[in-house]
Write a protein that holds these residues in place. Sequence first.
Motif, PDB file in Angstrom:
ATOM      1  N   CYS A  23      20.342  34.188  56.615  1.00  0.00           N
ATOM      2  CA  CYS A  23      21.108  35.323  56.649  1.00  0.00           C
ATOM      3  C   CYS A  23      20.217  36.415  55.968  1.00  0.00           C
ATOM      4  O   CYS A  23      19.744  36.276  54.813  1.00  0.00           O
ATOM      5  N   ILE A  24      20.162  37.745  56.629  1.00  0.00           N
ATOM      6  CA  ILE A  24      19.525  38.642  56.090  1.00  0.00           C
ATOM      7  C   ILE A  24      20.299  39.830  55.521  1.00  0.00           C
ATOM      8  O   ILE A  24      19.721  40.695  54.835  1.00  0.00           O
ATOM      9  N   LYS A  25      21.692  39.981  55.757  1.00  0.00           N
ATOM     10  CA  LYS A  25      22.285  40.780  55.205  1.00  0.00           C
ATOM     11  C   LYS A  25      23.719  40.652  55.319  1.00  0.00           C
ATOM     12  O   LYS A  25      24.042  39.734  56.289  1.00  0.00           O
ATOM     13  N   GLY A  26      24.488  40.996  54.477  1.00  0.00           N
ATOM     14  CA  GLY A  26      25.842  40.953  54.703  1.00  0.00           C
ATOM     15  C   GLY A  26      26.569  41.910  53.599  1.00  0.00           C
ATOM     16  O   GLY A  26      25.879  42.688  53.185  1.00  0.00           O
ATOM     17  N   ALA A  71      31.411  39.933  48.776  1.00  0.00           N
ATOM     18  CA  ALA A  71      31.682  38.397  48.500  1.00  0.00           C
ATOM     19  C   ALA A  71      32.711  37.686  49.289  1.00  0.00           C
ATOM     20  O   ALA A  71      33.641  38.133  49.993  1.00  0.00           O
ATOM     21  N   CYS A  72      32.230  36.287  49.625  1.00  0.00           N
ATOM     22  CA  CYS A  72      33.199  35.719  50.239  1.00  0.00           C
ATOM     23  C   CYS A  72      34.884  35.558  49.610  1.00  0.00           C
ATOM     24  O   CYS A  72      34.556  35.258  48.343  1.00  0.00           O
ATOM     25  N   PRO A  73      35.738  35.539  50.046  1.00  0.00           N
ATOM     26  CA  PRO A  73      36.949  35.432  49.368  1.00  0.00           C
ATOM     27  C   PRO A  73      37.069  34.142  48.920  1.00  0.00           C
ATOM     28  O   PRO A  73      36.696  32.941  49.579  1.00  0.00           O
ATOM     29  N   PRO A  74      37.798  33.796  47.708  1.00  0.00           N
ATOM     30  CA  PRO A  74      37.937  32.158  47.244  1.00  0.00           C
ATOM     31  C   PRO A  74      38.631  31.488  48.215  1.00  0.00           C
ATOM     32  O   PRO A  74      39.359  32.292  49.056  1.00  0.00           O
ATOM     33  N   GLU A  75      38.368  30.312  48.579  1.00  0.00           N
ATOM     34  CA  GLU A  75      39.266  29.612  49.232  1.00  0.00           C
ATOM     35  C   GLU A  75      40.524  29.387  49.037  1.00  0.00           C
ATOM     36  O   GLU A  75      41.068  29.420  47.526  1.00  0.00           O
ATOM     37  N   ASP A  76      41.676  29.163  49.790  1.00  0.00           N
ATOM     38  CA  ASP A  76      42.850  29.068  49.501  1.00  0.00           C
ATOM     39  C   ASP A  76      43.671  30.288  48.870  1.00  0.00           C
ATOM     40  O   ASP A  76      44.378  30.162  48.034  1.00  0.00           O
ATOM     41  N   VAL A  77      43.056  31.377  49.353  1.00  0.00           N
ATOM     42  CA  VAL A  77      43.434  32.779  48.381  1.00  0.00           C
ATOM     43  C   VAL A  77      44.923  33.378  49.107  1.00  0.00           C
ATOM     44  O   VAL A  77      45.477  33.897  48.719  1.00  0.00           O
ATOM     45  N   GLY A 105      46.727  37.644  50.938  1.00  0.00           N
ATOM     46  CA  GLY A 105      46.478  37.156  49.627  1.00  0.00           C
ATOM     47  C   GLY A 105      45.348  37.576  48.908  1.00  0.00           C
ATOM     48  O   GLY A 105      45.310  37.901  47.773  1.00  0.00           O
ATOM     49  N   TYR A 106      44.196  37.953  49.727  1.00  0.00           N
ATOM     50  CA  TYR A 106      42.964  38.564  49.105  1.00  0.00           C
ATOM     51  C   TYR A 106      43.491  39.744  48.602  1.00  0.00           C
ATOM     52  O   TYR A 106      42.875  40.306  47.439  1.00  0.00           O
ATOM     53  N   GLU A 107      44.196  40.663  49.397  1.00  0.00           N
ATOM     54  CA  GLU A 107      44.359  42.219  48.899  1.00  0.00           C
ATOM     55  C   GLU A 107      45.159  41.929  47.828  1.00  0.00           C
ATOM     56  O   GLU A 107      44.970  42.865  46.591  1.00  0.00           O
ATOM     57  N   ASP A 108      46.378  41.156  47.624  1.00  0.00           N
ATOM     58  CA  ASP A 108      46.924  41.037  46.452  1.00  0.00           C
ATOM     59  C   ASP A 108      46.001  40.684  45.335  1.00  0.00           C
ATOM     60  O   ASP A 108      46.241  41.227  44.130  1.00  0.00           O
ATOM     61  N   LEU A 109      45.182  39.722  45.290  1.00  0.00           N
ATOM     62  CA  LEU A 109      44.209  39.229  44.275  1.00  0.00           C
ATOM     63  C   LEU A 109      43.389  40.364  43.892  1.00  0.00           C
ATOM     64  O   LEU A 109      43.409  40.744  42.629  1.00  0.00           O
ATOM     65  N   LEU A 110      42.852  40.994  44.714  1.00  0.00           N
ATOM     66  CA  LEU A 110      42.074  42.222  44.347  1.00  0.00           C
ATOM     67  C   LEU A 110      42.760  43.488  43.721  1.00  0.00           C
ATOM     68  O   LEU A 110      42.415  43.898  42.694  1.00  0.00           O
ATOM     69  N   GLU A 111      44.062  43.553  43.918  1.00  0.00           N
ATOM     70  CA  GLU A 111      45.013  44.582  43.497  1.00  0.00           C
ATOM     71  C   GLU A 111      45.156  44.118  41.856  1.00  0.00           C
ATOM     72  O   GLU A 111      45.098  44.982  41.164  1.00  0.00           O
ATOM     73  N   ILE A 112      45.650  42.809  41.610  1.00  0.00           N
ATOM     74  CA  ILE A 112      45.794  42.085  40.326  1.00  0.00           C
ATOM     75  C   ILE A 112      44.611  42.099  39.344  1.00  0.00           C
ATOM     76  O   ILE A 112      44.693  42.640  38.632  1.00  0.00           O
ATOM     77  N   PRO A 129      34.249  41.183  43.803  1.00  0.00           N
ATOM     78  CA  PRO A 129      34.227  41.073  45.219  1.00  0.00           C
ATOM     79  C   PRO A 129      32.992  41.857  46.136  1.00  0.00           C
ATOM     80  O   PRO A 129      33.027  41.719  47.166  1.00  0.00           O
ATOM     81  N   GLU A 130      32.462  42.851  45.431  1.00  0.00           N
ATOM     82  CA  GLU A 130      31.251  43.408  45.963  1.00  0.00           C
ATOM     83  C   GLU A 130      30.088  42.631  45.993  1.00  0.00           C
ATOM     84  O   GLU A 130      28.801  42.918  46.721  1.00  0.00           O
TER      85      GLU A 130
END
Length: 96
Positions: free
Chosen positions: A32-35, A38-44, A49-56, A78-79
Amino acid sequence: MRYEYDFGDGWLHKIVLEKILPADDALSLPQCIKGKRACPPEDVGGVWGYEDLLEILADKNHEEYKSRLDWLGGEFDPEALDLSDINQQLKSWAKG
């Protein structure tokens, strides 16, 4: 290429093949040369659910802030993107 991870939650990834190079035994492939981000946590809980997590996590006074940090096992940026870690995982998966 489009790749869907976890069909129930519908994580869609766009993978771009930029160039095919001649074989070189000195290179560890795949690589992988670029991305982005961060990868969202497993089972978020999928995208929602990820949007909720980031808001919290953005609000240290949120009633669920501490429990989410505990669930994550500590801080989560997340960055952040660790290409070294990604490529180490790719290397180990390629070995089978």
